[in-house]
Motif scaffolding. Structure first.
Motif, short mmCIF file in Angstrom:
data_model
loop_
_atom_site.label_atom_id
_atom_site.label_comp_id
_atom_site.label_asym_id
_atom_site.label_seq_id
_atom_site.Cartn_x
_atom_site.Cartn_y
_atom_site.Cartn_z
N GLY A 44 0.65 -1.26 0.06
CA GLY A 44 -0.01 0.15 0.05
C GLY A 44 0.93 1.22 -0.03
O GLY A 44 0.50 2.13 0.87
N ASN A 74 -9.52 1.14 3.18
CA ASN A 74 -8.25 0.12 2.88
C ASN A 74 -8.63 -1.16 3.42
O ASN A 74 -8.74 -1.07 4.70
N SER A 86 0.55 8.14 11.25
CA SER A 86 -0.67 7.67 12.03
C SER A 86 -0.78 6.49 12.69
O SER A 86 -1.50 6.28 13.57
N TYR A 102 -6.95 8.34 3.68
CA TYR A 102 -7.17 8.49 2.36
C TYR A 102 -8.22 9.51 1.82
O TYR A 102 -8.64 9.70 0.73
#
Ligand SMILES: Cc1ncc(COP(=O)(O)O)c(C=O)c1O
Length: 443
Positions: A56, A192, A114, A223
């Motif tokens: 990712g 995700n 994060s 995102y």
């Protein structure tokens, strides 16, 4: 990261804990995403071709303005405040303000990514957490590390990143009856692995359930700026239940700065938020002290969103959207079920239509087996749905498009600049390869 260094040591390693009596000595495997990436890197180093769909990573260069800001800040060598420097907290507050979430710099806590902040929040709540099924690999793993239990709740039908609100209420009640206290719920907006965006009505319903059961909502919005359709309705739980919602985000995806390790959390105003913030800052102070000072300076620029940087995010959003649509189309043409990708750089095809054939021909009955087959037979790295908490028999895979954009900065810049990235030869070749693989695998 264009390729991961392997972390397999050249000496024998114990496979069971030498400290069996220690409660925290459970085996801790490398995060599924990183492990898949290492397997691909090993194949690449042997000169074998790979199709990198596992990791990712946004797969794009750092914007020159951000590189310059970082270079100009290298003299910042003090630890600085635990919650982050004033400039970054003010910039992050402005970022949320522009998204309709009034934020004071005092309610912002910064950390080295994060991921670290999410772990701190799970430690801060100190109780079990509800997570959607499927959801990002690390929530459940982190809950375990924090000494809590993750409770998987099915995602709302047809959506991703959000627990079905009724099922959430039932799960909290059932857990309490069994002596487990669920005190928080995670929302991934957008999601995700599914690349889907929770619907505003579902967000509102989840907020009601959270209020009824007094849950903290942890809204992971890493995102958020990569929703493919800029006109799509994005509703953060923080706009509906501001008193109980923590929002986290970072620069890892929208600015492809995963390796810079910087993230920010927005704590709620009020008594609950104040308590959570104090806990979180205490945890940060004992683990990482403060985020890296020069990175914070560059991050302050990114979160202040000058035009050249928002333009870059807009271009990367359309690149992700185009390549996700291309990958989804290849999967659909091959006969797989694919939810239309709405955000980020993920496609989540379902191989259920091929179940009988995969079992008969290849002995594959699980997503893990399917991912293994794709890796061993074709050098295609993917992530099995089971890594996201799905039942092992669910035959879905997450395909990440971020490493298809090119293996050099020049190619990645060309991909960003292209009106039709799918026509670039290196991207087209990888989509063709996916098509060949699926054709070979199909019934
Ligand atoms: C849903 C989600 N949340 C959080 C993260 C962590 O990102 P970082 O620690 O780089 O901010 C990721 C990274 O893959 C992610 O996919």
């Amino acid at each position: 990261m264009s390729s991961a260094g392997t972390i397999t040591p050249a000496f024998p390693v114990l496979t069971t804990s030498p400290f069996p009596a220690a409660p925290a000595a459970k085996p801790m495997p490398v995060s599924a995403t990183l492990a898949a990436n290492e397997a691909l890197a090993a194949r690449r180093s042997r000169g074998e071709p790979v199709l990198p769909l596992a990791f990712g990573e946004a797969g794009l260069p750092a914007h020159p303005a951000l590189q310059e800001a970082l270079a100009a800040a290298t003299a910042s060598n003090g630890y600085g405040p635990v919650a982050g420097c004033a400039a970054l907290r003010a910039a992050a507050a402005g970022y949320w303000q522009r998204r309709g979430l009034p934020t004071s710099p005092g309610s912002v806590v910064c950390g080295p990514g994060s991921k670290a902040l999410l772990f701190g929040l799970l430690l801060a709540t100190g109780a079990d957490v509800a997570v959607p099924r499927p959801s990002w690999v690390s929530y459940a793993a982190q809950a375990g590390l924090a000494g809590a239990m993750p409770h998987f709740v099915p995602a709302a039908p047809g959506e991703g990143g959000i627990c079905d609100p009724d099922a959430l209420g039932a799960a909290v009640t059932a857990a309490r009856a069994a002596g487990r206290e669920i005190r928080s719920v995670i929302v991934t907006l957008p999601d995700n692995p599914t690349g889907r965006l929770p619907r505003p009505a579902t967000v509102r319903a989840l907020c009601q359930v959270a209020a009824a059961h007094d849950l903290v909502i942890i809204s992971d919005e890493i995102y958020r700026d990569l929703v493919h359709d800029p006109a799509a309705a994005v509703l953060s739980p923080a706009a509906v239940a501001p008193e109980r919602t923590v929002v986290t985000t970072a620069l890892s995806k929208s600015f492809a700065l995963g390796g810079w390790r910087i993230g920010v959390a927005r704590l709620p105003e009020g008594a609950l938020g104040g308590w959570l913030r104090r806990q979180l800052v205490g945890i940060c102070s004992e683990i990482w002290s403060a985020p890296a000072a020069p990175i914070q300076q560059a991050a302050a620029l990114a979160f202040s969103e000058p035009h050249n940087l928002t333009e870059r995010v807009a271009r990367s959003r359309s690149l992700h959207a185009a390549v996700c649509r291309g990958v989804a189309a290849v999967c659909r043409e091959a006969g797989l079920d694919v939810p239309a990708p709405q955000a980020a750089f993920y496609v989540y095809p379902d191989f259920e239509p091929w179940r009988a054939h995969l079992g008969r021909r290849h002995g594959v009955t699980t997503s893990q087996g399917l991912a293994g087959l794709l890796l061993d037979r074709y050098g295609a790295g993917t992530l099995a749905a089971s890594a996201f908490g799905e039942d092992p028999k669910v035959l879905r895979l997450r395909l990440a498009t971020g490493l298809l954009y090119g293996d050099s900065e020049a190619r990645q810049e060309a991909a960003l600049a292209a009106d039709n990235p799918l026509s670039l030869p290196w991207i087209a070749a990888q989509l063709d390869r996916l098509s060949e693989i699926l054709a070979d695998l199909a019934p």
